[in-house]
Design a protein around this motif. Structure first.
Motif, mmCIF file in Angstrom:
data_model
loop_
_atom_site.group_PDB
_atom_site.id
_atom_site.type_symbol
_atom_site.label_atom_id
_atom_site.label_comp_id
_atom_site.label_asym_id
_atom_site.label_seq_id
_atom_site.Cartn_x
_atom_site.Cartn_y
_atom_site.Cartn_z
ATOM 1 N N CYS A 59 -6.262 86.514 97.600
ATOM 2 C CA CYS A 59 -5.523 85.683 96.646
ATOM 3 C C CYS A 59 -6.334 85.583 95.359
ATOM 4 O O CYS A 59 -7.547 85.773 95.349
ATOM 5 N N ALA A 60 -5.626 85.314 94.293
ATOM 6 C CA ALA A 60 -6.257 85.180 92.973
ATOM 7 C C ALA A 60 -5.548 84.060 92.231
ATOM 8 O O ALA A 60 -4.331 83.888 92.355
ATOM 9 N N TYR A 61 -6.327 83.296 91.473
ATOM 10 C CA TYR A 61 -5.780 82.165 90.714
ATOM 11 C C TYR A 61 -6.336 82.174 89.306
ATOM 12 O O TYR A 61 -7.537 82.378 89.107
ATOM 13 N N ARG A 62 -5.463 81.959 88.344
ATOM 14 C CA ARG A 62 -5.903 81.791 86.963
ATOM 15 C C ARG A 62 -6.456 80.375 86.820
ATOM 16 O O ARG A 62 -6.149 79.492 87.622
ATOM 17 N N TYR A 63 -7.255 80.158 85.808
ATOM 18 C CA TYR A 63 -7.829 78.829 85.612
ATOM 19 C C TYR A 63 -6.747 77.774 85.398
ATOM 20 O O TYR A 63 -6.899 76.632 85.821
ATOM 21 N N CYS A 64 -5.638 78.167 84.801
ATOM 22 C CA CYS A 64 -4.551 77.204 84.587
ATOM 23 C C CYS A 64 -3.872 76.811 85.903
ATOM 24 O O CYS A 64 -3.124 75.833 85.952
ATOM 25 N N ASP A 65 -4.130 77.557 87.004
ATOM 26 C CA ASP A 65 -3.596 77.221 88.324
ATOM 27 C C ASP A 65 -4.491 76.243 89.084
ATOM 28 O O ASP A 65 -4.093 75.723 90.122
ATOM 29 N N LEU A 66 -5.689 76.027 88.571
ATOM 30 C CA LEU A 66 -6.644 75.135 89.235
ATOM 31 C C LEU A 66 -6.539 73.729 88.670
ATOM 32 O O LEU A 66 -6.649 73.525 87.464
ATOM 33 N N GLU A 67 -6.341 72.777 89.554
ATOM 34 C CA GLU A 67 -6.331 71.377 89.124
ATOM 35 C C GLU A 67 -7.755 70.895 88.879
ATOM 36 O O GLU A 67 -8.029 70.206 87.909
ATOM 37 N N SER A 68 -8.666 71.276 89.788
ATOM 38 C CA SER A 68 -10.050 70.848 89.622
ATOM 39 C C SER A 68 -11.011 71.790 90.336
ATOM 40 O O SER A 68 -10.628 72.514 91.261
ATOM 41 N N VAL A 69 -12.249 71.728 89.878
ATOM 42 C CA VAL A 69 -13.370 72.415 90.516
ATOM 43 C C VAL A 69 -14.429 71.344 90.736
ATOM 44 O O VAL A 69 -14.869 70.705 89.789
ATOM 45 N N MET A 70 -14.803 71.144 91.982
ATOM 46 C CA MET A 70 -15.797 70.119 92.304
ATOM 47 C C MET A 70 -17.008 70.762 92.976
ATOM 48 O O MET A 70 -16.854 71.653 93.813
ATOM 49 N N GLN A 99 -25.106 79.552 96.123
ATOM 50 C CA GLN A 99 -24.959 79.871 94.696
ATOM 51 C C GLN A 99 -23.933 78.966 94.005
ATOM 52 O O GLN A 99 -23.328 79.355 93.023
ATOM 53 N N LYS A 100 -23.766 77.745 94.502
ATOM 54 C CA LYS A 100 -22.756 76.835 93.954
ATOM 55 C C LYS A 100 -22.979 76.557 92.470
ATOM 56 O O LYS A 100 -22.018 76.479 91.710
ATOM 57 N N ASN A 101 -24.223 76.428 92.054
ATOM 58 C CA ASN A 101 -24.489 76.130 90.642
ATOM 59 C C ASN A 101 -24.141 77.308 89.742
ATOM 60 O O ASN A 101 -23.562 77.122 88.672
ATOM 61 N N GLU A 102 -24.474 78.529 90.175
ATOM 62 C CA GLU A 102 -24.147 79.701 89.385
ATOM 63 C C GLU A 102 -22.625 79.860 89.253
ATOM 64 O O GLU A 102 -22.114 80.133 88.170
ATOM 65 N N ILE A 103 -21.919 79.645 90.355
ATOM 66 C CA ILE A 103 -20.462 79.755 90.342
ATOM 67 C C ILE A 103 -19.856 78.731 89.408
ATOM 68 O O ILE A 103 -19.030 79.050 88.541
ATOM 69 N N SER A 104 -20.256 77.485 89.565
ATOM 70 C CA SER A 104 -19.649 76.418 88.775
ATOM 71 C C SER A 104 -20.007 76.510 87.298
ATOM 72 O O SER A 104 -19.170 76.225 86.439
ATOM 73 N N GLN A 105 -21.211 76.930 86.985
ATOM 74 C CA GLN A 105 -21.579 77.083 85.576
ATOM 75 C C GLN A 105 -20.832 78.237 84.933
ATOM 76 O O GLN A 105 -20.439 78.153 83.768
ATOM 77 N N LEU A 106 -20.623 79.285 85.673
ATOM 78 C CA LEU A 106 -19.855 80.421 85.160
ATOM 79 C C LEU A 106 -18.408 80.008 84.905
ATOM 80 O O LEU A 106 -17.838 80.311 83.851
ATOM 81 N N ILE A 107 -17.822 79.277 85.839
ATOM 82 C CA ILE A 107 -16.454 78.788 85.656
ATOM 83 C C ILE A 107 -16.381 77.850 84.451
ATOM 84 O O ILE A 107 -15.461 77.936 83.645
ATOM 85 N N ALA A 108 -17.352 76.967 84.319
ATOM 86 C CA ALA A 108 -17.368 76.041 83.182
ATOM 87 C C ALA A 108 -17.482 76.784 81.861
ATOM 88 O O ALA A 108 -16.901 76.364 80.857
ATOM 89 N N SER A 109 -18.191 77.909 81.850
ATOM 90 C CA SER A 109 -18.314 78.673 80.599
ATOM 91 C C SER A 109 -16.997 79.377 80.258
ATOM 92 O O SER A 109 -16.660 79.534 79.095
ATOM 93 N N TYR A 110 -16.259 79.801 81.279
ATOM 94 C CA TYR A 110 -14.967 80.452 81.048
ATOM 95 C C TYR A 110 -13.850 79.439 80.803
ATOM 96 O O TYR A 110 -12.905 79.715 80.064
ATOM 97 N N SER A 111 -13.931 78.295 81.448
ATOM 98 C CA SER A 111 -12.871 77.292 81.378
ATOM 99 C C SER A 111 -13.488 75.903 81.253
ATOM 100 O O SER A 111 -13.678 75.207 82.256
#
Length: 138
Positions: A59-70, A99-111
């Motif tokens: 499955c794949a989701y665009r950032y606009c499909d995500l309500e939140s990232v925690m 690698q939760k910090n790397e994932i979340s920081q990357l997402i925050a930089s994109y969205s």
């Protein structure tokens, strides 16, 4: 000749859906028929969940499909909550990863709209620091 080969190679590789994605090994903390050891791909458009054995995108989701990232501040968990309007059966994905910090920081930089976890962590740190400083005052 070498430059032409590089251009040809890139034009081929860019056609793969995982091209440009940072890939992270994760463990899905839920139930579904695909197994729990997965690969989470993060790219400029969104996230994708891939089966490691055959690299099939489940499955794949665009950032606009995500309500939140925690991001769990104490454990190695990242939680993705999908919009309720999506037809998907799963509305929440919880992954365990070191690698939760790397994932979340990357997402925050994109969205940037999905970087609220950063503010919450910062606010919590300020509360702890303030509480500690108040205890030190005479």
């Amino acid at each position: 000749m070498e430059l032409a080969a590089k251009v040809w190679y890139l034009s081929c590789v860019m056609q793969y859906p995982q091209y440009g994605s940072a890939m992270f090994q994760v463990i899905y903390k839920g139930y579904w028929p695909y197994g729990n050891r997965l690969i989470l791909g993060v790219n400029v458009e969104g996230i994708m969940i891939t089966r490691p054995e055959d690299k099939a995108i489940l499955c794949a989701y665009r950032y606009c499909d995500l309500e939140s990232v925690m991001v769990d501040p104490s454990d190695n968990f990242v939680t993705f909550t999908l919009l309720k309007t999506l037809p998907d059966v799963h509305k929440c994905y919880v992954f365990e990863t070191s690698q939760k910090n790397e994932i979340s920081q990357l997402i925050a930089s994109y969205s940037p709209q999905h970087s609220s976890w950063m503010k919450q962590a910062h606010d919590a740190l300020k509360r702890v620091r303030s509480s500690f400083e108040n205890k030190l005052k005479p």
